[in-house]
Design an enzyme around this catalytic site. Structure first.
Site, PDB file in Angstrom:
ATOM      1  N   ARG A  44      14.268  18.130 -21.458  1.00 16.30           N
ATOM      2  CA  ARG A  44      15.635  17.618 -21.581  1.00 16.30           C
ATOM      3  C   ARG A  44      16.316  18.243 -22.801  1.00 16.30           C
ATOM      4  O   ARG A  44      15.687  18.941 -23.580  1.00 16.30           O
ATOM      5  CB  ARG A  44      15.655  16.076 -21.650  1.00 16.30           C
ATOM      6  CG  ARG A  44      14.598  15.535 -22.543  1.00 16.30           C
ATOM      7  CD  ARG A  44      14.951  14.621 -23.666  1.00 16.30           C
ATOM      8  NE  ARG A  44      16.228  14.717 -24.261  1.00 16.30           N
ATOM      9  CZ  ARG A  44      16.463  15.284 -25.449  1.00 16.30           C
ATOM     10  NH1 ARG A  44      15.494  15.881 -26.151  1.00 16.30           N
ATOM     11  NH2 ARG A  44      17.665  15.273 -25.971  1.00 16.30           N
ATOM     12  N   GLY A  45      17.633  17.946 -22.913  1.00 14.38           N
ATOM     13  CA  GLY A  45      18.416  18.597 -23.970  1.00 14.38           C
ATOM     14  C   GLY A  45      19.022  19.857 -23.353  1.00 14.38           C
ATOM     15  O   GLY A  45      18.286  20.687 -22.807  1.00 14.38           O
ATOM     16  N   ALA A  46      20.355  19.972 -23.428  1.00 13.93           N
ATOM     17  CA  ALA A  46      21.037  21.040 -22.687  1.00 13.93           C
ATOM     18  C   ALA A  46      20.479  22.454 -22.931  1.00 13.93           C
ATOM     19  O   ALA A  46      20.192  23.176 -21.969  1.00 13.93           O
ATOM     20  CB  ALA A  46      22.538  20.976 -22.976  1.00 13.93           C
ATOM     21  N   ARG A  87      20.232  18.837 -13.111  1.00 14.57           N
ATOM     22  CA  ARG A  87      21.044  17.995 -14.000  1.00 14.57           C
ATOM     23  C   ARG A  87      22.403  18.677 -14.144  1.00 14.57           C
ATOM     24  O   ARG A  87      22.508  19.745 -14.735  1.00 14.57           O
ATOM     25  CB  ARG A  87      20.356  17.803 -15.372  1.00 14.57           C
ATOM     26  CG  ARG A  87      19.089  16.963 -15.245  1.00 14.57           C
ATOM     27  CD  ARG A  87      18.651  16.370 -16.549  1.00 14.57           C
ATOM     28  NE  ARG A  87      19.474  15.283 -16.990  1.00 14.57           N
ATOM     29  CZ  ARG A  87      19.490  14.843 -18.254  1.00 14.57           C
ATOM     30  NH1 ARG A  87      18.750  15.430 -19.174  1.00 14.57           N
ATOM     31  NH2 ARG A  87      20.248  13.822 -18.591  1.00 14.57           N
ATOM     32  N   GLN A 192      15.973   8.323 -26.462  1.00 13.63           N
ATOM     33  CA  GLN A 192      15.672   9.635 -27.067  1.00 13.63           C
ATOM     34  C   GLN A 192      15.717   9.557 -28.596  1.00 13.63           C
ATOM     35  O   GLN A 192      15.007  10.298 -29.273  1.00 13.63           O
ATOM     36  CB  GLN A 192      16.680  10.696 -26.589  1.00 13.63           C
ATOM     37  CG  GLN A 192      16.553  11.070 -25.134  1.00 13.63           C
ATOM     38  CD  GLN A 192      17.463  10.229 -24.261  1.00 13.63           C
ATOM     39  OE1 GLN A 192      17.663   9.049 -24.524  1.00 13.63           O
ATOM     40  NE2 GLN A 192      18.014  10.826 -23.226  1.00 13.63           N
ATOM     41  N   ASP A 233      26.634  18.653 -24.491  1.00 19.26           N
ATOM     42  CA  ASP A 233      26.125  19.193 -23.228  1.00 19.26           C
ATOM     43  C   ASP A 233      27.122  20.133 -22.569  1.00 19.26           C
ATOM     44  O   ASP A 233      26.751  21.016 -21.804  1.00 19.26           O
ATOM     45  CB  ASP A 233      25.759  18.052 -22.280  1.00 19.26           C
ATOM     46  CG  ASP A 233      24.486  17.387 -22.751  1.00 19.26           C
ATOM     47  OD1 ASP A 233      24.557  16.610 -23.724  1.00 19.26           O
ATOM     48  OD2 ASP A 233      23.414  17.706 -22.204  1.00 19.26           O
ATOM     49  N   ASN A 243      28.716  14.579 -23.933  1.00 18.98           N
ATOM     50  CA  ASN A 243      27.423  14.424 -24.625  1.00 18.98           C
ATOM     51  C   ASN A 243      26.832  13.073 -24.225  1.00 18.98           C
ATOM     52  O   ASN A 243      27.454  12.288 -23.484  1.00 18.98           O
ATOM     53  CB  ASN A 243      27.614  14.528 -26.139  1.00 18.98           C
ATOM     54  CG  ASN A 243      26.289  14.629 -26.877  1.00 18.98           C
ATOM     55  OD1 ASN A 243      25.423  15.432 -26.504  1.00 18.98           O
ATOM     56  ND2 ASN A 243      26.086  13.818 -27.894  1.00 18.98           N
ATOM     57  N   LYS A 244      25.647  12.829 -24.680  1.00 21.44           N
ATOM     58  CA  LYS A 244      24.893  11.619 -24.320  1.00 21.44           C
ATOM     59  C   LYS A 244      25.759  10.363 -24.339  1.00 21.44           C
ATOM     60  O   LYS A 244      26.560  10.162 -25.262  1.00 21.44           O
ATOM     61  CB  LYS A 244      23.711  11.497 -25.304  1.00 21.44           C
ATOM     62  CG  LYS A 244      22.835  10.274 -25.163  1.00 21.44           C
ATOM     63  CD  LYS A 244      22.331  10.027 -23.759  1.00 21.44           C
ATOM     64  CE  LYS A 244      21.677  11.210 -23.095  1.00 21.44           C
ATOM     65  NZ  LYS A 244      21.558  11.016 -21.610  1.00 21.44           N
TER      66      LYS A 244
HETATM   67  O1  MRU Z   1      19.970  13.259 -21.355  1.00 19.78           O
HETATM   68  P1  MRU Z   1      19.517  14.175 -22.455  1.00 19.78           P
HETATM   69  O2  MRU Z   1      18.456  13.600 -23.314  1.00 19.78           O
HETATM   70  O3  MRU Z   1      19.167  15.553 -21.906  1.00 19.78           O
HETATM   71  O4  MRU Z   1      20.840  14.348 -23.338  1.00 19.78           O
HETATM   72  C1  MRU Z   1      20.782  15.185 -24.458  1.00 19.78           C
HETATM   73  C2  MRU Z   1      22.049  15.243 -25.225  1.00 19.78           C
HETATM   74  O5  MRU Z   1      23.031  14.620 -24.891  1.00 19.78           O
HETATM   75  C3  MRU Z   1      22.067  16.163 -26.389  1.00 19.78           C
HETATM   76  O6  MRU Z   1      22.996  15.728 -27.355  1.00 19.78           O
HETATM   77  C4  MRU Z   1      22.493  17.584 -25.944  1.00 19.78           C
HETATM   78  O7  MRU Z   1      21.862  17.960 -24.762  1.00 19.78           O
HETATM   79  C5  MRU Z   1      22.188  18.583 -26.997  1.00 19.78           C
HETATM   80  S1  MRU Z   1      20.442  18.803 -27.295  1.00 19.78           S
HETATM   81  C6  MRU Z   1      20.338  20.028 -28.478  1.00 19.78           C
END
Ligand code: MRU
Length: 337
Positions: A44-46, A87, A192, A233, A243-244
């Site tokens: 996970r994480g973009a 995703r 997270q 993201d 973003n999240k």
């Molecule tokens: O759902 P996730 O855990 O993949 O969401 C992650 C985020 O929103 C992060 O802020 C983003 O992807 C940047 S990670 C360097």
């Protein structure tokens, strides 16, 4: 330590869903397995999702035993569609897939295609590390000695190949001797912040405290936060930032209490063609909200909304830190191709 790497035909990725309890590594040998790991948020994480998708296409090519390059290209295209859908909100996934597909077009033989895809995936992974270090160096100028920084979700080495974006800035500031401290939001529903950001900050020795998402107003109202630093993201040409889920709440609170709100992300997160209303927001399984550690925490059959991301408008954002520098408002003018 890299959270994803390729060795002898296998992609190894640290399984985020098992942390902080266990450091276990996924062993991936097909693009289908990579897509599934992304969907299940084991990866996970973009930025990390983008790198994983690039390796996924490589795995798809390496599995092919035939000699028909056009047939292999069709397989890769099909695999790329499955990966893209894994995703939808993060831009880095589409960006990485498109980079690999461009490399694929030039290939004349199966061997050449396999080589090109693997090299491109490796390049995307290496560039991610370099880019994060640049983001960290650029972000450093915003961090003052003694700053109390609030961060959301996980934007560290676990959401990228290594080092991270917003958390990378925090890490570098600490390593450079700035006596900062962090408030990490737990980040419901999948935690997270509590599971991953806490794990990373503890490892780096950065002083931090964990708060529930609903405590953000309390800490800002009491003057306990000097700045908010989050990842992204997808960032649009207008400066809207997906973003999240929960980021928007933090940005509104920060504006109200006069706390600067910064976003850190690589160029690969920017999407200059989509309108804010067209950002695909991933809706995840209701069980993530209704259950905790496998146990129902609400009434049976309750209806739920579970968007994984929200969109913060540009007027709430003080600056966007990228590997190229810090973008200031007005974003409509200052975000360039
Ligand atoms: O759902 P996730 O855990 O993949 O969401 C992650 C985020 O929103 C992060 O802020 C983003 O992807 C940047 S990670 C360097």
């Amino acid at each position: 330590m890299r959270s994803i790497f390729f060795r002898n035909g296998v992609v190894y990725a640290l399984d985020s869903s098992k942390l902080p309890y266990r450091e276990s590594w996924l062993r991936l040998t097909s693009s289908r397995q990579v897509a599934s790991a992304i969907r299940r948020m084991q990866i996970r994480g973009a930025p990390l999702i983008g790198v994983a998708a690039a390796y996924g296409l490589s795995l798809e090519a390496l599995r092919y035993g035939g000699s028909d390059v056009e047939k292999l290209k069709k397989r890769i295209l099909k695999a790329s569609e499955e990966l893209r859908l894994a995703r939808p909100t993060g831009r880095n996934l589409g960006w990485a897939v498109e980079r690999c597909l461009r490399k694929m077009e030039e290939a004349k033989t199966v061997k050449d295609l396999k080589k090109r895809l693997l090299e491109e995936a490796g390049r995307i992974a290496d560039e991610d590390v370099e880019t994060n270090l640049r983001i960290a160096r650029n972000g450093l100028e915003l961090v003052r000695d003694g700053d109390r920084i609030l961060t959301h979700c996980n934007t560290g080495g676990l959401g990228t190949v290594e080092y991270g974006t917003a958390l990378g800035i925090i890490r570098l500031a600490w390593e450079e001797g700035r006596r900062i401290s962090v408030l990490a939001t737990e980040t419901r529903p999948l935690l997270q912040g509590a599971r991953l950001t806490a794990w990373e900050l503890k490892k780096y020795g950065v002083p931090f405290k964990l708060i529930c998402d609903s405590m953000a107003g309390y800490v800002m109202a009491r003057g306990m936060v000097d700045k908010v630093l989050v990842g992204a993201d997808r960032i649009l040409a207008t400066g809207h930032v997906a973003n999240k889920i929960g980021t928007l709440t933090l940005a509104v609170l920060a504006k109200h209490y006069g706390v600067p709100f910064y976003v850190a992300a690589p160029s690969s997160t920017f999407d200059l063609s989509t309108k804010p209303s067209d950002i695909p927001i991933e809706e995840r399984d209701p069980s993530e909200v209704t259950h905790f550690l496998g146990r129902l925490i609400t009434v049976e059959g309750v209806e739920v909304i579970n968007p994984a991301f929200d969109v913060t408008p540009p007027e709430l954002i003080s600056g966007i830190i990228t590997e190229k520098g810090i973008i200031q408002p007005p974003y409509g003018e200052n975000i360039k191709t």
